[in-house]
Each structure stands twice: as structure tokens, then as C-alpha cells.
Design an enzyme around this catalytic site. Structure first.
Site, PDB file in Angstrom:
ATOM      1  N   HIS A   1      -6.265 -15.968  -4.159  1.00 38.99           N
ATOM      2  CA  HIS A   1      -6.108 -15.212  -5.406  1.00 38.99           C
ATOM      3  C   HIS A   1      -7.454 -15.052  -6.098  1.00 38.99           C
ATOM      4  O   HIS A   1      -7.785 -13.992  -6.635  1.00 38.99           O
ATOM      5  CB  HIS A   1      -5.119 -15.911  -6.342  1.00 38.99           C
ATOM      6  CG  HIS A   1      -3.721 -15.973  -5.794  1.00 38.99           C
ATOM      7  ND1 HIS A   1      -3.120 -14.891  -5.193  1.00 38.99           N
ATOM      8  CD2 HIS A   1      -2.812 -16.980  -5.735  1.00 38.99           C
ATOM      9  CE1 HIS A   1      -1.903 -15.232  -4.804  1.00 38.99           C
ATOM     10  NE2 HIS A   1      -1.695 -16.497  -5.122  1.00 38.99           N
TER      11      HIS A   1
ATOM     12  N   ARG B   1       7.667 -18.359  -7.526  1.00 39.04           N
ATOM     13  CA  ARG B   1       6.728 -19.099  -6.662  1.00 39.04           C
ATOM     14  C   ARG B   1       6.531 -20.506  -7.233  1.00 39.04           C
ATOM     15  O   ARG B   1       6.865 -20.767  -8.391  1.00 39.04           O
ATOM     16  CB  ARG B   1       5.395 -18.362  -6.606  1.00 39.04           C
ATOM     17  CG  ARG B   1       5.529 -17.056  -5.847  1.00 39.04           C
ATOM     18  CD  ARG B   1       4.184 -16.436  -5.560  1.00 39.04           C
ATOM     19  NE  ARG B   1       4.360 -15.222  -4.791  1.00 39.04           N
ATOM     20  CZ  ARG B   1       3.395 -14.572  -4.170  1.00 39.04           C
ATOM     21  NH1 ARG B   1       2.152 -15.029  -4.248  1.00 39.04           N
ATOM     22  NH2 ARG B   1       3.632 -13.481  -3.494  1.00 39.04           N
TER      23      ARG B   1
ATOM     24  N   SER C   1       8.734  -3.533  -2.753  1.00 38.03           N
ATOM     25  CA  SER C   1       8.814  -4.768  -3.540  1.00 38.03           C
ATOM     26  C   SER C   1       9.043  -4.538  -5.041  1.00 38.03           C
ATOM     27  O   SER C   1       8.360  -5.116  -5.886  1.00 38.03           O
ATOM     28  CB  SER C   1       7.553  -5.621  -3.320  1.00 38.03           C
ATOM     29  OG  SER C   1       7.383  -5.946  -1.957  1.00 38.03           O
TER      30      SER C   1
ATOM     31  N   ASP D   1      -1.808  -6.998  -1.945  1.00 35.96           N
ATOM     32  CA  ASP D   1      -1.066  -8.047  -1.223  1.00 35.96           C
ATOM     33  C   ASP D   1      -1.933  -8.682  -0.139  1.00 35.96           C
ATOM     34  O   ASP D   1      -2.817  -8.040   0.417  1.00 35.96           O
ATOM     35  CB  ASP D   1       0.197  -7.417  -0.601  1.00 35.96           C
ATOM     36  CG  ASP D   1       1.226  -8.462  -0.211  1.00 35.96           C
ATOM     37  OD1 ASP D   1       1.113  -9.619  -0.649  1.00 35.96           O
ATOM     38  OD2 ASP D   1       2.160  -8.100   0.542  1.00 35.96           O
TER      39      ASP D   1
ATOM     40  N   LEU E   1     -11.280   5.990 -17.405  1.00 31.57           N
ATOM     41  CA  LEU E   1     -10.203   5.579 -16.496  1.00 31.57           C
ATOM     42  C   LEU E   1      -9.171   4.784 -17.283  1.00 31.57           C
ATOM     43  O   LEU E   1      -9.523   3.927 -18.094  1.00 31.57           O
ATOM     44  CB  LEU E   1     -10.779   4.684 -15.382  1.00 31.57           C
ATOM     45  CG  LEU E   1      -9.783   4.032 -14.421  1.00 31.57           C
ATOM     46  CD1 LEU E   1      -9.179   5.076 -13.476  1.00 31.57           C
ATOM     47  CD2 LEU E   1     -10.450   2.931 -13.587  1.00 31.57           C
TER      48      LEU E   1
HETATM   49  C1  IPE Z   1       4.168  -7.764  -4.390  1.00 31.70           C
HETATM   50  O1  IPE Z   1       3.716  -8.672  -3.449  1.00 31.70           O
HETATM   51  C2  IPE Z   1       3.728  -8.187  -5.763  1.00 31.70           C
HETATM   52  C3  IPE Z   1       2.299  -8.106  -6.038  1.00 31.70           C
HETATM   53  C4  IPE Z   1       1.389  -7.650  -5.234  1.00 31.70           C
HETATM   54  C5  IPE Z   1       1.891  -8.576  -7.324  1.00 31.70           C
HETATM   55  P1  IPE Z   1       4.638  -9.871  -2.927  1.00 31.70           P
HETATM   56  O2  IPE Z   1       3.852 -10.601  -1.913  1.00 31.70           O
HETATM   57  O3  IPE Z   1       5.145 -10.644  -4.078  1.00 31.70           O
HETATM   58  O4  IPE Z   1       5.863  -9.081  -2.289  1.00 31.70           O
HETATM   59  P2  IPE Z   1       6.838  -9.474  -1.090  1.00 31.70           P
HETATM   60  O5  IPE Z   1       7.440 -10.806  -1.443  1.00 31.70           O
HETATM   61  O6  IPE Z   1       6.014  -9.549   0.141  1.00 31.70           O
HETATM   62  O7  IPE Z   1       7.812  -8.362  -1.040  1.00 31.70           O
HETATM   63  C1  IPE Z   2      -0.732 -10.935  -3.510  1.00 27.85           C
HETATM   64  O1  IPE Z   2      -0.953 -11.844  -2.495  1.00 27.85           O
HETATM   65  C2  IPE Z   2      -0.899 -11.531  -4.886  1.00 27.85           C
HETATM   66  C3  IPE Z   2       0.359 -11.735  -5.603  1.00 27.85           C
HETATM   67  C4  IPE Z   2       1.527 -11.395  -5.174  1.00 27.85           C
HETATM   68  C5  IPE Z   2       0.284 -12.352  -6.901  1.00 27.85           C
HETATM   69  P1  IPE Z   2       0.168 -12.841  -1.973  1.00 27.85           P
HETATM   70  O2  IPE Z   2       0.078 -14.093  -2.756  1.00 27.85           O
HETATM   71  O3  IPE Z   2       1.500 -12.186  -1.971  1.00 27.85           O
HETATM   72  O4  IPE Z   2      -0.322 -13.088  -0.476  1.00 27.85           O
HETATM   73  P2  IPE Z   2       0.557 -13.185   0.828  1.00 27.85           P
HETATM   74  O5  IPE Z   2       1.430 -11.986   0.863  1.00 27.85           O
HETATM   75  O6  IPE Z   2       1.328 -14.450   0.722  1.00 27.85           O
HETATM   76  O7  IPE Z   2      -0.441 -13.193   1.933  1.00 27.85           O
HETATM   77 MG    MG Z   3       2.504 -11.123  -0.606  1.00 28.17          MG
END
Ligand code: IPE
Ligand code: IPE
Ligand code: MG
Length: 247
Positions: free
Chosen positions: A41, A75, A200, A24, A135
Site C-alpha cells: 500500500h 479486511r 467490484s 489493485d 484537474l
Molecule cells: C477494489 O479492489 C477496491 C479498491 C481498489 C480500493 P479489491 O481488491 O478490494 O477488490 P476485489 O476484492 O478483488 O473485488
Molecule cells: C488495492 O490493492 C488497494 C486496496 C484495495 C485498498 P489490494 O490490497 O487489493 O491488493 P491485492 O488485490 O490483494 O493484490
Molecule cells: Mg485487490
């Protein structure tokens, strides 16, 4: 630095068999640089590469990476499309090396919701790396844990309806075998980056007794050293599983 940590890990003894990671913070990493979320990303791909290498080097057996959640479908369309394109790029770039390193890739989640191109890419990496013994890498894509549990319940109900299973035969072990991760040990360690203190909708069943490690580091900045440091911290934990340890 990383090699010192790795040596320390080996001296300390057992490493977690299964590590799960909620990757995240990509969006915030990009925002800090005044760039679009997609930029974060893309930067996160390097961290994926490091984590997979570090897990293999440390002797972890299973690494599960949360790459895209069921909720992430909500999203903006442009971000979803960018994430799918990156997944396809990851497959193209890493397939050969993962195979050479003995990494066996599995995909867990509601894969039928993916577009045909992404699904084909995932299928190709799964097939290409089959038989790797160093792995096991589970990529959680279009993954939601409640959906996974419902799916397991439905499959068991079908078997009861067919008459091949009695309701009384359903126990925790059988239930777990009907989740997306049959045969995997439950995660010993969950790492979540970027400081969020929540699960999450990730592996709700499997995380019942998992040790949690929340790192403030945003995912694109999460290095091999951070990964090893999380394992070292895990090695200091006392896992009790509800019992009292003999003194
Ligand atoms: C959880 O992260 C999903 C992934 C890392 C793929 P999110 O950014 O989507 O989760 P929330 O919205 O903060 O809970
Ligand atoms: C994690 O990073 C990647 C996915 C959930 C796909 P985020 O896109 O959730 O990044 P933040 O949480 O908005 O910083
Ligand atoms: Mg996030």
C-alpha cells in the site's frame, strides 16, 4: 519515453475527459517481495502521484481513484488502520503540491464511517485545493456504488415526500445529479490494474458506456508510461453507444 507517448497522445486528438481507476494489486506486489500487505500500500502511493501528474499532463479533466471500498472495511483491522494512516500521510505530503498544480480534490463515499482523524485530513485537502481548475481528482474512499445509488434514491424519495418533486420528473439526468459525482461527465475510460476482470461495486451507474482497460501490472508498478499507454489504446477504440456508425 513518457514524453514520446504524451506527444503521440496530443497528435492523436481528444483524450478521455474522465478516467476512473481501480488501483489493485498492492497486496500481491508485497507478497512477491515477502513483505506485509501494508508495504504494498505504501509503494502504491508513488503510483498515485504518477497517475495524478500524468492525468494532468495529458489534459484529462476528471480523475477518479478507487482508494478504499465499502467492502474493504472487512479486511483485518491492522490493514484498515494502515490504509487510513497512509491516506492521512498522502494528504500531508501532497496537499501543497496538488494546490500548486491546480488539482481540486473531492472525496466520494460514505465518509461518515471514517475515523475523525482521517475525516479531518480529507476535509483539509478538499478545502485547501478548492478552486483548482487544471484537474478534478475524486478520491473514492469508503465507497460502494450500490450504497451510492440507494442514497440517491432516498434523497429523491425525500423530495417527493416534501412535495417538491413529482415521481414522473425523475429521469436519468436528475438521478445522476443525486449520485456522489454531480456535474462530472461519466468516465470515458476505466483502468483496472493487476488483471482482475471485475468492477467490484465501483461506479455502477456511471460506467454504463465506459471503455475498459485491464492492465496486468500491479498498482505499485503502474507508471506514467502505463497511464499514457492506456490513453493511447483508448484513442484507438471505436465507441458506438449502441448505434451503427456511418461508413
Ligand atoms: C477494489 O479492489 C477496491 C479498491 C481498489 C480500493 P479489491 O481488491 O478490494 O477488490 P476485489 O476484492 O478483488 O473485488
Ligand atoms: C488495492 O490493492 C488497494 C486496496 C484495495 C485498498 P489490494 O490490497 O487489493 O491488493 P491485492 O488485490 O490483494 O493484490
Ligand atoms: Mg485487490
Amino acid at each position: 519515453m513518457a514524453s514520446d507517448l504524451l506527444q503521440q497522445l496530443r497528435l492523436n486528438g481528444p483524450v478521455p475527459r474522465h478516467v476512473a481507476v481501480i488501483m489493485d494489486g498492492n497486496g500481491r506486489w508485497a507478497r512477491e517481495r515477502g513483505r506485509p500487505r501494508e508495504f504494498g500500500h505504501r509503494a502504491g502511493m508513488r503510483a498515485v502521484r504518477e497517475a495524478v501528474e500524468a492525468a494532468g499532463d495529458a489534459g484529462v479533466e476528471v480523475l477518479t481513484l478507487f482508494a478504499f471500498s465499502q467492502e474493504n472495511w472487512h479486511r483485518p483491522q491492522g490493514e484498515v488502520a494502515a490504509l487510513m494512516t497512509l491516506l492521512e500521510l498522502y494528504v500531508r505530503k501532497e496537499r501543497r503540491e496538488l494546490k500548486e498544480k491546480g488539482v481540486e480534490v473531492h472525496a466520494v463515499g460514505q465518509l461518515h464511517l471514517l475515523g475523525p482523524r482521517t475525516r479531518a485530513a480529507i476535509q483539509s485537502i478538499v478545502e485547501h485545493t478548492r478552486g483548482g481548475t487544471k484537474l478534478k481528482l475524486n478520491l473514492a474512499i469508503s465507497y460502494g456504488s450500490r450504497a451510492e445509488i440507494v442514497h440517491a434514491a432516498r434523497r429523491l424519495a425525500e423530495r417527493v415526500r416534501e412535495g417538491t418533486l413529482m415521481p414522473g420528473e425523475i429521469d436519468e439526468e436528475l438521478f445522476a445529479e443525486h449520485l456522489y459525482t454531480p456535474g462530472d461527465p461519466d468516465p470515458d475510460l476505466l483502468i483496472r490494474t493487476s488483471g482482475e476482470m471485475r468492477i467490484s461495486n465501483f461506479m455502477l451507474w456511471q460506467l454504463a458506456y465506459t471503455e475498459l482497460h485491464v492492465s496486468p501490472v500491479l498498482w505499485p508498478d503502474f507508471t506514467r508510461e502505463h497511464f499514457f499507454a492506456a490513453l493511447l489504446e483508448y484513442q484507438q477504440r471505436e465507441r458506438r453507444f449502441g448505434r451503427v456508425l456511418a461508413t
